[in-house]
Enzyme design. Structure first.
Site, PDB file in Angstrom:
ATOM      1  N   GLY A 112       0.823  -1.212   0.000  1.00 56.77           N
ATOM      2  CA  GLY A 112       0.000   0.000   0.000  1.00 56.77           C
ATOM      3  C   GLY A 112       0.855   1.259   0.000  1.00 56.77           C
ATOM      4  N   ASP A 126       0.353  -9.088   1.267  1.00 54.39           N
ATOM      5  CA  ASP A 126      -0.686  -8.136   0.836  1.00 54.39           C
ATOM      6  C   ASP A 126      -1.627  -8.855  -0.138  1.00 54.39           C
ATOM      7  OD1 ASP A 126      -0.467  -4.704   0.730  1.00 54.39           O
ATOM      8  OD2 ASP A 126      -1.961  -5.718  -0.505  1.00 54.39           O
ATOM      9  N   TYR A 136     -14.698   1.116  10.032  1.00 56.37           N
ATOM     10  CA  TYR A 136     -13.265   1.415  10.140  1.00 56.37           C
ATOM     11  C   TYR A 136     -12.901   1.769  11.582  1.00 56.37           C
ATOM     12  CZ  TYR A 136      -8.771   3.679   8.907  1.00 56.37           C
ATOM     13  OH  TYR A 136      -7.441   4.038   8.798  1.00 56.37           O
ATOM     14  N   LEU A 160      -0.116  -3.199   8.863  1.00 62.92           N
ATOM     15  CA  LEU A 160      -0.705  -2.012   8.217  1.00 62.92           C
ATOM     16  C   LEU A 160      -1.853  -2.402   7.295  1.00 62.92           C
ATOM     17  CD1 LEU A 160       2.495  -1.239   8.696  1.00 62.92           C
ATOM     18  CD2 LEU A 160       1.973   0.610   7.145  1.00 62.92           C
ATOM     19  N   ASP A 179      -4.369 -12.952   1.685  1.00 61.95           N
ATOM     20  CA  ASP A 179      -5.344 -12.159   2.431  1.00 61.95           C
ATOM     21  C   ASP A 179      -5.254 -12.572   3.897  1.00 61.95           C
ATOM     22  OD1 ASP A 179      -7.838 -11.273   3.651  1.00 61.95           O
ATOM     23  OD2 ASP A 179      -8.418 -10.743   1.603  1.00 61.95           O
TER      24      ASP A 179
HETATM   25  P1  NAD Z   1      -3.484   1.487   1.558  1.00 60.32           P
HETATM   26  O1  NAD Z   1      -4.863   1.089   1.193  1.00 60.32           O
HETATM   27  O2  NAD Z   1      -2.650   2.138   0.516  1.00 60.32           O
HETATM   28  O3  NAD Z   1      -2.689   0.260   2.169  1.00 60.32           O
HETATM   29  C1  NAD Z   1      -3.311  -0.812   2.832  1.00 60.32           C
HETATM   30  C2  NAD Z   1      -2.754  -2.106   2.253  1.00 60.32           C
HETATM   31  O4  NAD Z   1      -3.346  -3.215   2.954  1.00 60.32           O
HETATM   32  C3  NAD Z   1      -3.073  -2.285   0.772  1.00 60.32           C
HETATM   33  O5  NAD Z   1      -1.899  -2.659   0.079  1.00 60.32           O
HETATM   34  C4  NAD Z   1      -4.122  -3.411   0.751  1.00 60.32           C
HETATM   35  O6  NAD Z   1      -4.079  -4.156  -0.454  1.00 60.32           O
HETATM   36  C5  NAD Z   1      -3.705  -4.204   1.989  1.00 60.32           C
HETATM   37  N1  NAD Z   1      -4.788  -4.999   2.573  1.00 60.32           N
HETATM   38  C6  NAD Z   1      -6.016  -4.582   2.967  1.00 60.32           C
HETATM   39  N2  NAD Z   1      -6.724  -5.600   3.470  1.00 60.32           N
HETATM   40  C7  NAD Z   1      -5.928  -6.702   3.407  1.00 60.32           C
HETATM   41  C8  NAD Z   1      -6.093  -8.056   3.765  1.00 60.32           C
HETATM   42  N3  NAD Z   1      -7.247  -8.510   4.280  1.00 60.32           N
HETATM   43  N4  NAD Z   1      -5.071  -8.917   3.565  1.00 60.32           N
HETATM   44  C9  NAD Z   1      -3.904  -8.483   3.026  1.00 60.32           C
HETATM   45  N5  NAD Z   1      -3.684  -7.202   2.653  1.00 60.32           N
HETATM   46  C10 NAD Z   1      -4.687  -6.320   2.844  1.00 60.32           C
HETATM   47  O7  NAD Z   1      -3.629   2.469   2.827  1.00 60.32           O
HETATM   48  P2  NAD Z   1      -2.522   3.315   3.600  1.00 60.32           P
HETATM   49  O8  NAD Z   1      -2.955   4.723   3.556  1.00 60.32           O
HETATM   50  O9  NAD Z   1      -1.153   2.949   3.163  1.00 60.32           O
HETATM   51  O10 NAD Z   1      -2.764   2.801   5.094  1.00 60.32           O
HETATM   52  C11 NAD Z   1      -1.910   1.847   5.707  1.00 60.32           C
HETATM   53  C12 NAD Z   1      -2.331   1.657   7.161  1.00 60.32           C
HETATM   54  O11 NAD Z   1      -2.219   2.897   7.884  1.00 60.32           O
HETATM   55  C13 NAD Z   1      -3.790   1.211   7.315  1.00 60.32           C
HETATM   56  O12 NAD Z   1      -3.869   0.255   8.353  1.00 60.32           O
HETATM   57  C14 NAD Z   1      -4.519   2.464   7.710  1.00 60.32           C
HETATM   58  O13 NAD Z   1      -5.652   2.191   8.499  1.00 60.32           O
HETATM   59  C15 NAD Z   1      -3.448   3.215   8.503  1.00 60.32           C
HETATM   60  N6  NAD Z   1      -3.690   4.669   8.467  1.00 60.32           N
HETATM   61  C16 NAD Z   1      -3.461   5.402   7.326  1.00 60.32           C
HETATM   62  C17 NAD Z   1      -3.717   6.760   7.334  1.00 60.32           C
HETATM   63  C18 NAD Z   1      -3.460   7.635   6.126  1.00 60.32           C
HETATM   64  O14 NAD Z   1      -3.703   8.843   6.206  1.00 60.32           O
HETATM   65  N7  NAD Z   1      -2.946   7.152   5.025  1.00 60.32           N
HETATM   66  C19 NAD Z   1      -4.224   7.384   8.487  1.00 60.32           C
HETATM   67  C20 NAD Z   1      -4.472   6.594   9.593  1.00 60.32           C
HETATM   68  C21 NAD Z   1      -4.188   5.246   9.593  1.00 60.32           C
END
Ligand code: NAD
Ligand code: UDP
Length: 312
Positions: free
Chosen positions: A10, A31, A143, A71, A56
């Site tokens: 991600g 991922d 969420y 993450l 997954d």
């Molecule tokens: P993103 O969607 O780019 O990354 C999340 C990744 O998790 C993706 O690659 C997705 O394919 C993978 N994923 C989701 N469900 C899955 C599963 N069941 N099995 C395997 N892989 C799975 O989002 P991001 O912005 O990079 O966020 C990363 C983490 O940080 C998340 O947990 C999110 O809640 C947390 N977060 C992000 C932000 C932000 O502003 N970007 C803010 C608060 C928290």
């Protein structure tokens, strides 16, 4: 160290993988590639220390690891509302599977939680000791409550199994690889400004967010993972400089150098009105505070969108 990064393909996870590889760790990224992209891993894949496993985490699996970063979760309102049950189960069952791996391997563990656990906050700025003001049955609950459950589960593994775990609460983070189609404010505004269309401001635009550049976040995250005295801690990571959404729109307009045009759309339900982290704990425990201004961070993000992010 052998490090498992769940959600490593991600936006934030791919930057984290690169940082860990630079630190000479062996990284296995797990991922399901649903919101992550193989293209995010192009740099990481060049390292012989890197491996990728498409899986997954809602399904059980086994791997050997010394450290686990969790993450994996859909993170933008558009995605987690579209895949709401998957989001709940990834944070519930997925967290359980990763915690069990950590317990069996005696691995250390970091859970990436979110400022959303504070909901529409009653206190400002938000401190780790705040309990949050969350609608448990609203459209964002899939969420917010999923992350709150995963936090509770993590802390039970600390208490019941002596797991060496910590929780970081990430506030709005942006930067290169922020998915152009994820509907978040930074990606929407940059796409719209580059196309010369109106920037969509939801509600009055007077609601606030605090935007952290991804390099700053990853620095804080690695310190939270590896510094001493972080076991069992909950730590806010974000940029304490607060902007209204309208201010963010004006800044994006200036940086793209196009006349600013906005159109107001209805405010989504349960949209938090104010959000700013109190980062005194991160400063004290980790000696960390963000260094990249919103102007500089947006400039770098826009440069990426012009070349790699556009139209994806
Ligand atoms: P993103 O969607 O780019 O990354 C999340 C990744 O998790 C993706 O690659 C997705 O394919 C993978 N994923 C989701 N469900 C899955 C599963 N069941 N099995 C395997 N892989 C799975 O989002 P991001 O912005 O990079 O966020 C990363 C983490 O940080 C998340 O947990 C999110 O809640 C947390 N977060 C992000 C932000 C932000 O502003 N970007 C803010 C608060 C928290
Ligand atoms: N927002 C907006 N226009 C957009 C997308 C979002 O005005 O095109 C607002 C949204 O209502 C919220 C803020 O910007 O108040 C941040 O939204 P985002 O989805 O980026 O993150 P989150 O709500 O999870 O903080």
């Amino acid at each position: 160290m052998h490090i498992l990064v769940a959600g490593g393909a991600g936006f934030i996870g791919s930057h984290l993988c690169e940082r860990l590889l630079k630190m000479r760790h062996r990284v296995i990224c797990v991922d399901n590639l649903k919101t992550g992209r193989a293209a995010n891993l192009e740099t990481a894949k060049k390292s012989p220390l890197f491996r990728f496993l498409k899986h997954d985490i809602r399904r059980p699996f086994t791997l050997r690891a010394d450290y686990i970063f969790h993450l994996a979760s859909y993170a933008s309102p558009r995605h987690y509302q579209k895949w709401s049950v998957e989001t709940l189960m990834t944070n519930a069952l997925g967290s359980y599977h990763l915690l069990e791996i950590a317990r069996h391997c005696r691995a250390k563990y970091l859970f990436a939680s979110t400022s959303e656990v504070y909901g529409d906050p009653l206190h400002h700025p938000q401190k780790e000791s705040d309990w949050g003001n969350v609608n448990p049955v609203g459209g964002r609950a899939c969420y917010d409550e999923a992350k709150r459950f995963a936090e509770a589960l993590t802390m039970e593994y600390v208490r019941k199994h002596g797991l060496n775990a910590r929780i970081i609460r990430i506030f709005n983070t942006y930067g290169p690889r922020l998915q152009p189609d994820d509907g978040r404010v930074v990606s929407n505004f940059i796409n719209q400004a580059l196309r010369g269309s109106c920037l969509t401001v939801y509600g009055s635009g007077r609601q606030t967010r605090s935007f952290c550049y991804v390099d700053d976040l990853v620095e804080g995250m690695t310190r939270a993972a590896f510094y001493p005295r972080t076991c069992g801690q909950v730590i806010n990571l974000g940029n304490p400089k607060e902007f209204t959404i309208l201010q963010a729109a004006v800044l994006v307009g200036k940086l793209v150098d196009k006349p600013l045009r906005t159109k107001h759309l209805p405010l989504p339900a349960d949209d938090p009105q104010r959000r700013r982290p109190d980062i005194s704990k991160a400063r004290k425990l980790l000696g960390w505070s963000p260094e990249v201004s919103l102007r500089d961070g947006l400039r770098r993000t826009i440069a990426w969108y012009r070349v790699d992010g556009r139209g994806k």
